[in-house]
Design a protein around this motif. Structure first.
Motif, PDB file in Angstrom:
ATOM      1  N   HIS A 165      15.447 -16.551  -1.645  1.00  0.00           N
ATOM      2  CA  HIS A 165      15.715 -15.622  -2.740  1.00  0.00           C
ATOM      3  C   HIS A 165      15.622 -16.344  -4.072  1.00  0.00           C
ATOM      4  CE1 HIS A 165      17.662 -13.872   0.793  1.00  0.00           C
ATOM      5  NE2 HIS A 165      17.528 -12.695   0.199  1.00  0.00           N
ATOM      6  N   ARG A 166      15.355 -15.555  -5.106  1.00  0.00           N
ATOM      7  CA  ARG A 166      15.438 -16.099  -6.459  1.00  0.00           C
ATOM      8  C   ARG A 166      16.903 -16.319  -6.819  1.00  0.00           C
ATOM      9  NH1 ARG A 166      10.818 -12.896 -10.033  1.00  0.00           N
ATOM     10  NH2 ARG A 166       9.079 -13.305  -8.597  1.00  0.00           N
ATOM     11  N   THR A 167      17.125 -16.839  -8.005  1.00  0.00           N
ATOM     12  CA  THR A 167      18.488 -17.196  -8.374  1.00  0.00           C
ATOM     13  C   THR A 167      19.423 -16.000  -8.485  1.00  0.00           C
ATOM     14  OG1 THR A 167      17.795 -17.214 -10.693  1.00  0.00           O
ATOM     15  CG2 THR A 167      17.856 -19.334  -9.555  1.00  0.00           C
ATOM     16  N   ASN A 168      18.867 -14.781  -8.505  1.00  0.00           N
ATOM     17  CA  ASN A 168      19.757 -13.618  -8.525  1.00  0.00           C
ATOM     18  C   ASN A 168      20.323 -13.310  -7.144  1.00  0.00           C
ATOM     19  OD1 ASN A 168      17.682 -12.335  -7.108  1.00  0.00           O
ATOM     20  ND2 ASN A 168      16.959 -11.164  -8.867  1.00  0.00           N
ATOM     21  N   GLY A 169      19.836 -14.017  -6.125  1.00  0.00           N
ATOM     22  CA  GLY A 169      20.355 -13.846  -4.780  1.00  0.00           C
ATOM     23  C   GLY A 169      19.881 -12.610  -4.068  1.00  0.00           C
ATOM     24  N   VAL A 170      19.009 -11.842  -4.682  1.00  0.00           N
ATOM     25  CA  VAL A 170      18.566 -10.573  -4.107  1.00  0.00           C
ATOM     26  C   VAL A 170      17.054 -10.531  -3.918  1.00  0.00           C
ATOM     27  CG1 VAL A 170      18.475  -8.075  -4.440  1.00  0.00           C
ATOM     28  CG2 VAL A 170      20.520  -9.356  -5.125  1.00  0.00           C
ATOM     29  N   THR A 171      16.292 -10.895  -4.934  1.00  0.00           N
ATOM     30  CA  THR A 171      14.837 -10.785  -4.893  1.00  0.00           C
ATOM     31  C   THR A 171      14.252 -11.791  -3.912  1.00  0.00           C
ATOM     32  OG1 THR A 171      14.874 -10.183  -7.234  1.00  0.00           O
ATOM     33  CG2 THR A 171      12.745 -10.790  -6.276  1.00  0.00           C
ATOM     34  N   PRO A 172      13.535 -11.317  -2.877  1.00  0.00           N
ATOM     35  CA  PRO A 172      12.969 -12.253  -1.898  1.00  0.00           C
ATOM     36  C   PRO A 172      11.821 -13.060  -2.498  1.00  0.00           C
ATOM     37  CG  PRO A 172      12.240 -10.016  -1.442  1.00  0.00           C
ATOM     38  CD  PRO A 172      13.259  -9.909  -2.532  1.00  0.00           C
ATOM     39  N   VAL A 173      11.668 -14.247  -1.984  1.00  0.00           N
ATOM     40  CA  VAL A 173      10.606 -15.146  -2.419  1.00  0.00           C
ATOM     41  C   VAL A 173       9.702 -15.414  -1.221  1.00  0.00           C
ATOM     42  CG1 VAL A 173      10.077 -17.464  -3.276  1.00  0.00           C
ATOM     43  CG2 VAL A 173      12.055 -16.234  -4.172  1.00  0.00           C
ATOM     44  N   PRO A 174       8.380 -15.290  -1.383  1.00  0.00           N
ATOM     45  CA  PRO A 174       7.476 -15.578  -0.261  1.00  0.00           C
ATOM     46  C   PRO A 174       7.646 -17.004   0.242  1.00  0.00           C
ATOM     47  CG  PRO A 174       6.309 -14.486  -2.061  1.00  0.00           C
ATOM     48  CD  PRO A 174       7.660 -14.859  -2.592  1.00  0.00           C
ATOM     49  N   GLY A 175       7.318 -17.192   1.497  1.00  0.00           N
ATOM     50  CA  GLY A 175       7.388 -18.534   2.075  1.00  0.00           C
ATOM     51  C   GLY A 175       6.512 -19.509   1.315  1.00  0.00           C
ATOM     52  N   ALA A 176       6.937 -20.757   1.274  1.00  0.00           N
ATOM     53  CA  ALA A 176       6.252 -21.775   0.485  1.00  0.00           C
ATOM     54  C   ALA A 176       5.046 -22.339   1.234  1.00  0.00           C
ATOM     55  CB  ALA A 176       7.211 -22.902   0.124  1.00  0.00           C
ATOM     56  N   ASP A 177       3.856 -22.053   0.721  1.00  0.00           N
ATOM     57  CA  ASP A 177       2.620 -22.663   1.212  1.00  0.00           C
ATOM     58  C   ASP A 177       2.342 -23.861   0.313  1.00  0.00           C
ATOM     59  OD1 ASP A 177       0.038 -23.446   1.821  1.00  0.00           O
ATOM     60  OD2 ASP A 177      -0.808 -21.426   1.755  1.00  0.00           O
ATOM     61  N   MET A 178       2.356 -25.073   0.868  1.00  0.00           N
ATOM     62  CA  MET A 178       2.261 -26.281   0.051  1.00  0.00           C
ATOM     63  C   MET A 178       0.847 -26.825  -0.090  1.00  0.00           C
ATOM     64  SD  MET A 178       5.254 -26.625  -1.052  1.00  0.00           S
ATOM     65  CE  MET A 178       5.115 -28.238  -1.826  1.00  0.00           C
ATOM     66  N   GLY A 179      -0.143 -26.167   0.513  1.00  0.00           N
ATOM     67  CA  GLY A 179      -1.520 -26.616   0.348  1.00  0.00           C
ATOM     68  C   GLY A 179      -1.680 -28.086   0.677  1.00  0.00           C
ATOM     69  N   ALA A 180      -2.324 -28.832  -0.225  1.00  0.00           N
ATOM     70  CA  ALA A 180      -2.572 -30.257  -0.004  1.00  0.00           C
ATOM     71  C   ALA A 180      -1.303 -31.101  -0.138  1.00  0.00           C
ATOM     72  CB  ALA A 180      -3.623 -30.764  -0.985  1.00  0.00           C
TER      73      ALA A 180
END
Length: 345
Positions: free
Chosen positions: A211-226
């Protein structure tokens, strides 16, 4: 550890969970091989129990990468003092300092390279929740390295660098003749029995949702590429306890040599050189002996791993939130330090 001590530890973990302001929280401890896991958070419990989810480890992935590196060094595939350039043949390096960077410098954050490449900074400032890593491929990473002038002579100053750790991925792949994910699976995850640790998302419903810092808005999974070697590992709390137990009892694993190697204090930094580091772990004084730890964060999650060899104690802390008010890292560190002052019997 007897039943009363086990119950007391569970109570302490539960109390610590209430001090962490996050939608989902997992605190898990191992003491002399006995595990205690407590979960909580401000959000409703997810369909998959919190203790069974895969969490993004962010920079804690570096401890897996450097453990792989030491294993390759022990097997003679490469040497820690190899120049990075030796494993990137044909890459033009106009800056003399770049040609002096070794694999050891990359692992210990003493390469002189910046925290992230310059071409990622502008986008991060303008779009703080946009993942610039996802489209950053290995070819671009190497091109950027070739034109980047290290800010100081390698080996002379500690400067945390995702950029430097990312370069260990293609260097190890070239030396061993296999891709980084394959190397990590075959030489670290498999031998340590970490079946629930991956480099990418799991099946639907098994990944923790950040989640973002508001604790509610979901954040997509982290794709780290290279930057996979610097921050792409996902794992369950159970696997992370197993990972810590391997560090606490290296002789009981197939990776006893590399696990011991990554715990040796190697360098000091900071005011009056009070901060000590191993190849990959922060190394702090504590009662009865040092504690070792590392932290990590992605766009929506935080992670902490720490262990105290003298009392055979390890602590895992995970949360689906990243923000200044989360208090997870400080709470986990203080708890581990307190446990280090108590005998584990």
């Amino acid at each position: 550890m007897g039943p009363q001590r086990g119950a007391a530890l569970a109570d302490r973990l539960a109390d610590a969970v209430t001090r962490i302001d996050a939608p989902d929280v997992v605190l898990a401890a191992t003491r002399r091989g006995v595990r205690t896991v407590v979960t909580g958070g401000t959000a409703l419990s997810p369909p998959t129990p919190r203790h069974a989810l895969h969490y993004e480890l962010g920079s804690l992935s570096k401890t897996f990468t450097v453990l792989l590196l030491t294993g390759l060094a022990r097997s003679g595939v490469l040497a820690l003092d190899d120049p990075l350039a030796a494993h990137l043949p044909g890459l033009p390096l106009p800056h003399p300092r770049s040609r002096r960077i070794t694999l050891w410098h990359l692992a210990t954050h003493t390469s002189g390279l910046p925290r992230i490449p310059a071409d990622l900074i502008a986008g991060a400032l303008l779009h703080p929740y946009a993942n610039g890593y996802a489209s950053y491929d290995t070819e671009r990473l190497l091109r950027t390295f070739a034109r980047t002038r290290p800010r100081h002579r390698p080996g002379t100053r500690w400067r945390y660098s995702n950029f430097g750790l990312a370069l260990l991925g293609p260097a190890m792949s070239r030396a061993a003749g296999a891709a980084y994910p394959e190397l990590l699976a075959d030489r670290v995850l498999g031998p340590l029995g970490l079946a629930d640790t991956t480099l990418g998302p799991g099946t639907t419903g098994t990944d923790a949702i950040g989640h973002r810092t508001n604790g509610v808005t979901p954040v997509p999974g982290a794709d780290m590429g290279a930057f996979a070697a610097a921050g792409s590992v996902r794992a369950t709390p159970g696997d992370l306890l197993g990972y810590l137990e391997a560090h606490l009892s290296p002789e009981a694993t197939p990776l006893s040599g590399p696990l011991r190697d990554v715990q040796v204090p190697l360098l000091r930094r900071g005011w009056r050189y009070r901060n000590t580091h191993t190849l990959t772990w922060y190394h702090h004084p504590a009662p009865h002996g040092p504690l070792l730890f590392h932290v990590g964060a992605t766009f929506g999650q935080q992670a902490f791993l720490g262990y105290h060899p003298a009392t055979h104690t390890g602590l895992v802390a995970l949360a689906t939130r990243r923000g200044r008010t989360c208090r997870m890292i400080s709470t986990a560190y203080e708890l581990l330090y307190a446990l280090a002052g108590e005998p584990a019997v």
